[in-house]
Design a protein around this motif. Structure first.
Motif, PDB file in Angstrom:
ATOM      1  N   ILE A  30       0.884  -1.168   0.000  1.00  0.00           N
ATOM      2  CA  ILE A  30       0.000   0.000   0.000  1.00  0.00           C
ATOM      3  C   ILE A  30       0.919   1.214   0.000  1.00  0.00           C
ATOM      4  CG2 ILE A  30      -1.803   1.278   1.233  1.00  0.00           C
ATOM      5  CD1 ILE A  30      -2.728  -1.387   2.456  1.00  0.00           C
ATOM      6  N   MET A  31       1.002   1.850  -1.157  1.00  0.00           N
ATOM      7  CA  MET A  31       1.959   2.947  -1.361  1.00  0.00           C
ATOM      8  C   MET A  31       1.294   4.231  -0.865  1.00  0.00           C
ATOM      9  SD  MET A  31       3.188   1.959  -5.234  1.00  0.00           S
ATOM     10  CE  MET A  31       1.641   2.306  -6.044  1.00  0.00           C
ATOM     11  N   ASP A  32       1.560   4.597   0.368  1.00  0.00           N
ATOM     12  CA  ASP A  32       0.836   5.729   0.951  1.00  0.00           C
ATOM     13  C   ASP A  32       1.809   6.820   1.403  1.00  0.00           C
ATOM     14  OD1 ASP A  32      -1.408   7.111   1.731  1.00  0.00           O
ATOM     15  OD2 ASP A  32      -1.673   6.043   3.620  1.00  0.00           O
ATOM     16  N   ARG A  84       3.048  -1.478   4.217  1.00  0.00           N
ATOM     17  CA  ARG A  84       2.344  -0.191   4.079  1.00  0.00           C
ATOM     18  C   ARG A  84       3.285   0.912   4.508  1.00  0.00           C
ATOM     19  NH1 ARG A  84      -3.862   1.651   4.575  1.00  0.00           N
ATOM     20  NH2 ARG A  84      -3.458   3.840   4.119  1.00  0.00           N
ATOM     21  N   PHE A  95      -0.762  -1.199  -4.722  1.00  0.00           N
ATOM     22  CA  PHE A  95      -2.041  -0.501  -4.651  1.00  0.00           C
ATOM     23  C   PHE A  95      -1.796   0.944  -5.077  1.00  0.00           C
ATOM     24  CE2 PHE A  95      -6.006  -0.126  -1.649  1.00  0.00           C
ATOM     25  CZ  PHE A  95      -6.831  -0.063  -2.760  1.00  0.00           C
ATOM     26  N   ALA A  96      -2.283   1.295  -6.264  1.00  0.00           N
ATOM     27  CA  ALA A  96      -1.993   2.611  -6.825  1.00  0.00           C
ATOM     28  C   ALA A  96      -3.179   3.562  -6.749  1.00  0.00           C
ATOM     29  CB  ALA A  96      -1.554   2.467  -8.284  1.00  0.00           C
ATOM     30  N   PHE A  97      -4.407   2.998  -6.804  1.00  0.00           N
ATOM     31  CA  PHE A  97      -5.601   3.863  -6.777  1.00  0.00           C
ATOM     32  C   PHE A  97      -6.782   3.017  -6.320  1.00  0.00           C
ATOM     33  CE2 PHE A  97      -9.177   6.291  -8.466  1.00  0.00           C
ATOM     34  CZ  PHE A  97      -8.788   7.609  -8.271  1.00  0.00           C
ATOM     35  N   SER A  98      -7.415   3.417  -5.229  1.00  0.00           N
ATOM     36  CA  SER A  98      -8.510   2.605  -4.693  1.00  0.00           C
ATOM     37  C   SER A  98      -9.848   3.066  -5.252  1.00  0.00           C
ATOM     38  CB  SER A  98      -8.538   2.686  -3.167  1.00  0.00           C
ATOM     39  OG  SER A  98      -9.087   3.920  -2.748  1.00  0.00           O
ATOM     40  N   ARG A 118     -11.401  12.056  -4.267  1.00  0.00           N
ATOM     41  CA  ARG A 118     -10.406  13.150  -4.244  1.00  0.00           C
ATOM     42  C   ARG A 118     -10.775  14.248  -5.255  1.00  0.00           C
ATOM     43  NH1 ARG A 118      -4.639  10.615  -2.639  1.00  0.00           N
ATOM     44  NH2 ARG A 118      -5.443   9.277  -0.991  1.00  0.00           N
ATOM     45  N   ARG A 120      -3.893   0.268   8.701  1.00  0.00           N
ATOM     46  CA  ARG A 120      -5.165  -0.243   8.179  1.00  0.00           C
ATOM     47  C   ARG A 120      -4.977  -0.780   6.764  1.00  0.00           C
ATOM     48  NH1 ARG A 120      -6.471   5.463   9.032  1.00  0.00           N
ATOM     49  NH2 ARG A 120      -5.932   6.628   7.162  1.00  0.00           N
ATOM     50  N   SER A 177      -7.366  -0.373   4.275  1.00  0.00           N
ATOM     51  CA  SER A 177      -7.978   0.520   3.286  1.00  0.00           C
ATOM     52  C   SER A 177      -8.586  -0.235   2.096  1.00  0.00           C
ATOM     53  CB  SER A 177      -6.967   1.574   2.807  1.00  0.00           C
ATOM     54  OG  SER A 177      -6.532   2.367   3.892  1.00  0.00           O
ATOM     55  N   ASN A 213     -10.666   6.282  -3.905  1.00  0.00           N
ATOM     56  CA  ASN A 213      -9.858   7.462  -4.236  1.00  0.00           C
ATOM     57  C   ASN A 213     -10.556   8.401  -5.234  1.00  0.00           C
ATOM     58  OD1 ASN A 213      -6.703   5.668  -3.942  1.00  0.00           O
ATOM     59  ND2 ASN A 213      -7.646   7.067  -2.465  1.00  0.00           N
TER      60      ASN A 213
END
Ligand code: IPE
Ligand code: IPE
Ligand code: MG
Length: 254
Positions: free
Chosen positions: A26-28, A196, A70-73, A79, A202, A204, A76
């Motif tokens: 998860i790239m956050d 993460r 994970f690039a875009f949920s 936004r 979490r 997400s 998302n």
């Protein structure tokens, strides 16, 4: 090419068979990275794409079987439109730019998530990259874009219900394997290790079914600051964990 002989210093004393085969990330923290520098959020995403490049190359060098990012949920989309438009165009540009490297490293490119809402230009590059890399034999690089785990599970349930309605599936014969094979991830191994960045504890809505027994490793480091070293640390920690899968694990001398 994936090279089984490449062993970084931090992993020198970690047996190869204790490494994870499938790492999910998860790239956050792109927005926080930019905010801390007084830059617009999109600068964080731009730098985040560079981190994707480095981490992918390193995972491939390490000889992992799969890297899922994970690039875009599916959430998302909440936004601002400008940020979404930037992310979608970044996706397209990333694919154009990275395709030669994907081919050089013999990566198999796959995606998770729904296509609707993703601009046609990005989808065309997705299809081109999947087709070009289909016969590659190295690591699978899987990008989750417009992906949400609950929606994926609901979609799978609907598909199974339709098959049952049409008399092609006996509801009494539905097993965990039946459901797993109706998910976007059908045929993929479950992630062994979830990383993460940016400190949030979490999931997400990422791979809820598939990560039932994944080991979780969270770092405070923001995604654009992630390095090969962090990846090695995560793998090292993973190798020390005892995965029990509900059993009692290895016998101890107690
Ligand atoms: C992750 O960084 C990238 C995406 C979710 C697209 P964020 O944009 O979530 O960064 P933060 O969490 O606001 O710092
Ligand atoms: C998770 O990050 C999704 C991706 C990394 C693509 P978010 O930034 O969207 O997650 P939340 O909102 O903090 O849970
Ligand atoms: Mg975030």
């Amino acid at each position: 090419m994936a090279n089984a002989l490449y062993i970084p210093e931090l992993l020198a004393d970690v047996p190869r068979d204790a490494w994870p085969r499938h790492v999910a990330i998860i790239m956050d923290g792109n927005g926080r990275w930019a905010g801390a520098r007084g830059l617009p959020r999109i600068e964080g995403h731009r730098r985040g794409a560079d981190a994707v490049r480095h981490v992918t190359e390193e995972c491939s060098r390490l000889g992992l079987a799969q890297l899922t990012l994970f690039a875009f949920s599916s959430e998302n989309w909440r936004r601002p439109p400008d940020e979404i438009a930037f992310l979608m165009d970044l996706y397209r540009r990333y694919l154009v730019k990275e395709r030669p490297t994907i081919m050089k490293n013999s990566l198999r490119f796959r995606t998770l998530g729904r296509r609707d809402g993703i601009p046609a230009g990005a989808l065309a590059e997705v299809d081109r990259t999947i087709a070009a890399s289909a016969a590659n034999t190295g690591m699978t690089l899987c990008l989750a874009v417009n992906y949400g785990s609950r929606r994926e599970i609901a979609d799978a349930a609907r598909r199974l219900a339709e098959r049952a309605r049409d008399g092609r599936l006996d509801p009494a014969a539905i097993t965990e394997e039946t459901l797993a094979s109706a998910l976007d991830t059908a045929g993929m191994p479950d992630p062994d290790l979830l990383i993460r960045t940016a400190g949030e504890m979490r999931l997400s809505n990422f791979l809820l079914w598939q990560m039932s027994y994944a080991e979780i490793w969270v770092t405070e480091t923001l995604w654009p600051d992630i390095t090969e070293q962090h990846l090695h640390e995560a793998i090292r920690d993973f190798a020390r964990r005892e995965r029990r899968f509900g059993g009692l694990g290895a016998p101890t001398n107690k």
